[in-house]
Write an enzyme that holds these catalytic residues in place. Structure first.
Site, PDB file in Angstrom:
ATOM      1  N   GLN A  11      14.448  21.218 -10.654  1.00  0.00           N
ATOM      2  CA  GLN A  11      15.852  20.794 -10.683  1.00  0.00           C
ATOM      3  C   GLN A  11      16.035  19.535 -11.531  1.00  0.00           C
ATOM      4  O   GLN A  11      16.918  19.478 -12.395  1.00  0.00           O
ATOM      5  CB  GLN A  11      16.341  20.519  -9.245  1.00  0.00           C
ATOM      6  CG  GLN A  11      16.421  21.751  -8.370  1.00  0.00           C
ATOM      7  CD  GLN A  11      16.995  21.448  -6.999  1.00  0.00           C
ATOM      8  OE1 GLN A  11      18.084  21.884  -6.650  1.00  0.00           O
ATOM      9  NE2 GLN A  11      16.281  20.681  -6.204  1.00  0.00           N
ATOM     10  N   PHE A  36      -1.108  20.276 -13.029  1.00  0.00           N
ATOM     11  CA  PHE A  36      -1.451  19.100 -12.233  1.00  0.00           C
ATOM     12  C   PHE A  36      -2.678  19.321 -11.351  1.00  0.00           C
ATOM     13  O   PHE A  36      -3.187  18.372 -10.761  1.00  0.00           O
ATOM     14  CB  PHE A  36      -0.256  18.692 -11.369  1.00  0.00           C
ATOM     15  CG  PHE A  36       0.744  17.831 -12.073  1.00  0.00           C
ATOM     16  CD1 PHE A  36       1.218  18.168 -13.330  1.00  0.00           C
ATOM     17  CD2 PHE A  36       1.220  16.679 -11.482  1.00  0.00           C
ATOM     18  CE1 PHE A  36       2.136  17.371 -13.991  1.00  0.00           C
ATOM     19  CE2 PHE A  36       2.147  15.874 -12.128  1.00  0.00           C
ATOM     20  CZ  PHE A  36       2.604  16.215 -13.395  1.00  0.00           C
ATOM     21  N   THR A 100      10.436   9.989  -2.556  1.00  0.00           N
ATOM     22  CA  THR A 100      11.289  10.604  -1.556  1.00  0.00           C
ATOM     23  C   THR A 100      11.510   9.720  -0.328  1.00  0.00           C
ATOM     24  O   THR A 100      10.680   8.841  -0.022  1.00  0.00           O
ATOM     25  CB  THR A 100      10.651  11.934  -1.095  1.00  0.00           C
ATOM     26  OG1 THR A 100      11.375  12.476   0.009  1.00  0.00           O
ATOM     27  CG2 THR A 100       9.210  11.717  -0.644  1.00  0.00           C
ATOM     28  N   ASP A 101      12.595   9.993   0.378  1.00  0.00           N
ATOM     29  CA  ASP A 101      12.866   9.342   1.657  1.00  0.00           C
ATOM     30  C   ASP A 101      11.828   9.723   2.708  1.00  0.00           C
ATOM     31  O   ASP A 101      11.686   9.038   3.731  1.00  0.00           O
ATOM     32  CB  ASP A 101      14.264   9.721   2.148  1.00  0.00           C
ATOM     33  CG  ASP A 101      14.443  11.221   2.301  1.00  0.00           C
ATOM     34  OD1 ASP A 101      14.445  11.712   3.434  1.00  0.00           O
ATOM     35  OD2 ASP A 101      14.584  11.915   1.277  1.00  0.00           O
ATOM     36  N   TYR A 124       3.658  16.240   3.275  1.00  0.00           N
ATOM     37  CA  TYR A 124       4.441  15.999   2.063  1.00  0.00           C
ATOM     38  C   TYR A 124       4.762  14.519   1.908  1.00  0.00           C
ATOM     39  O   TYR A 124       4.526  13.917   0.846  1.00  0.00           O
ATOM     40  CB  TYR A 124       5.731  16.816   2.117  1.00  0.00           C
ATOM     41  CG  TYR A 124       6.737  16.447   1.055  1.00  0.00           C
ATOM     42  CD1 TYR A 124       6.502  16.744  -0.282  1.00  0.00           C
ATOM     43  CD2 TYR A 124       7.919  15.786   1.386  1.00  0.00           C
ATOM     44  CE1 TYR A 124       7.417  16.390  -1.270  1.00  0.00           C
ATOM     45  CE2 TYR A 124       8.841  15.438   0.414  1.00  0.00           C
ATOM     46  CZ  TYR A 124       8.587  15.741  -0.913  1.00  0.00           C
ATOM     47  OH  TYR A 124       9.497  15.387  -1.881  1.00  0.00           O
TER      48      TYR A 124
END
Length: 298
Positions: A11, A36, A100-101, A124
């Protein structure tokens, strides 16, 4: 400036490719060009391309699946960015990376600031936090943008899913005890382009972590209600009205990975560093709806 974008098919990568040609010469690579999971591959690419700025939009984002694949998630979200940062340091290039949060435990009810202690609840979140740490230790000039609830017209899209379900069902149940700010890939790309412009002008912000999210806050339930109401105002046919989006707790939908309840991010540091105003989340969501409502929803 020469810009190397990694993760071109996601995205954020897609949005970056639309905006960055205005600020530099772009080389964009997807998984086939920049794997990666192959140690040493990223360093080879940096040495070959000799970019001025590296923008890493690649990540392992399957939050629940990461609980079953912790080693793979760690390689993609931590090991590879660490390798990329070391290569950037050797090349004298800037590295822009997205986090990220989920690095926070979701406690409390105030917005998180960049200096708050991290305490991820999931594989994650932990691997993204570890990636931040490795980049910080690398010595590379870097900007790490922590963001939340990313949306865009394509891909795994919460808005599109809600509109589809609202057109098919009589009611929806959506979580109402997780709070954050929906943030578009377009906004993330715009902020990235602004940062690169400043780098090119010799006015780069200080290396470090910055929180990047649209202004304001909502719950997933409020987010769904807003999207459905806005779609209906545009003429989309829905069986579910906003009032029929029922509020339920996170415990109503058990998942392998625990989600943070408080995903609020304080963006004062970013706004001051880049001299920018961030849009309200509603206006940001409308931009994604502009693309989605161009096609019939029922």
């Amino acid at each position: 400036m020469k810009l190397l974008v990694l993760g071109r098919d996601g995205q954020v990568g897609t949005a970056l490719q639309k905006l960055l040609p205005a600020v530099g010469d772009v080389v964009a690579l997807g998984r086939e060009g920049a794997d990666f999971e192959v140690p040493g591959r990223l360093a080879e690419i940096v040495k070959r391309e000799r970019p001025d700025v590296i923008i890493n939009a690649a990540a392992y984002t399957a939050v629940d699946k990461a609980e079953r694949e912790p080693e793979r998630a760690a390689r993609i979200n931590a090991g590879a960015p660490g390798e990329l940062a070391e290569a950037a340091a050797k090349a004298g290039a800037w590295l822009i990376h997205y986090s990220t949060d989920y690095v926070f435990d979701g406690s409390g009810d105030r917005p998180w600031v960049e200096t708050d202690a991290t305490a991820p609840l999931s594989v994650y979140g932990r691997t993204k936090r570890d990636g931040e740490v490795l980049i910080g230790k690398s010595g590379a000039k870097h900007l790490i943008f922590r963001t939340s609830w990313v949306h865009a017209p394509g891909g795994n899209n919460f808005i599109a899913k809600m509109l589809k379900l609202a057109a098919e069902r009589d009611e929806l149940k959506v979580i109402d005890d997780q709070v954050g700010a929906p943030t578009s890939a377009l906004l993330i790309a715009e902020v990235t382009a602004k940062a690169i412009e400043l780098i090119g002008e010799g006015r780069a912000p200080a290396s470090g972590i910055y929180h990047l999210a649209a202004a304001g806050e909502t719950t997933w339930n409020g987010y769904a209600r807003f999207a459905i109401a806005d779609a209906m105002a545009r003429g989309a046919r829905m069986k579910v009205t906003p009032e029929r989006v029922l509020k339920v707790p996170t415990t109503a939908f058990p998942t392998p990975a625990q989600r943070p309840l408080n995903s609020r991010l304080s963006t004062g540091k970013l706004r001051e560093a880049l001299s920018i105003v961030l849009p309200d989340w509603q206006d940001d969501v409308r931009l994604t709806l502009d693309a989605l409502i161009a096609e019939p929803t029922s």
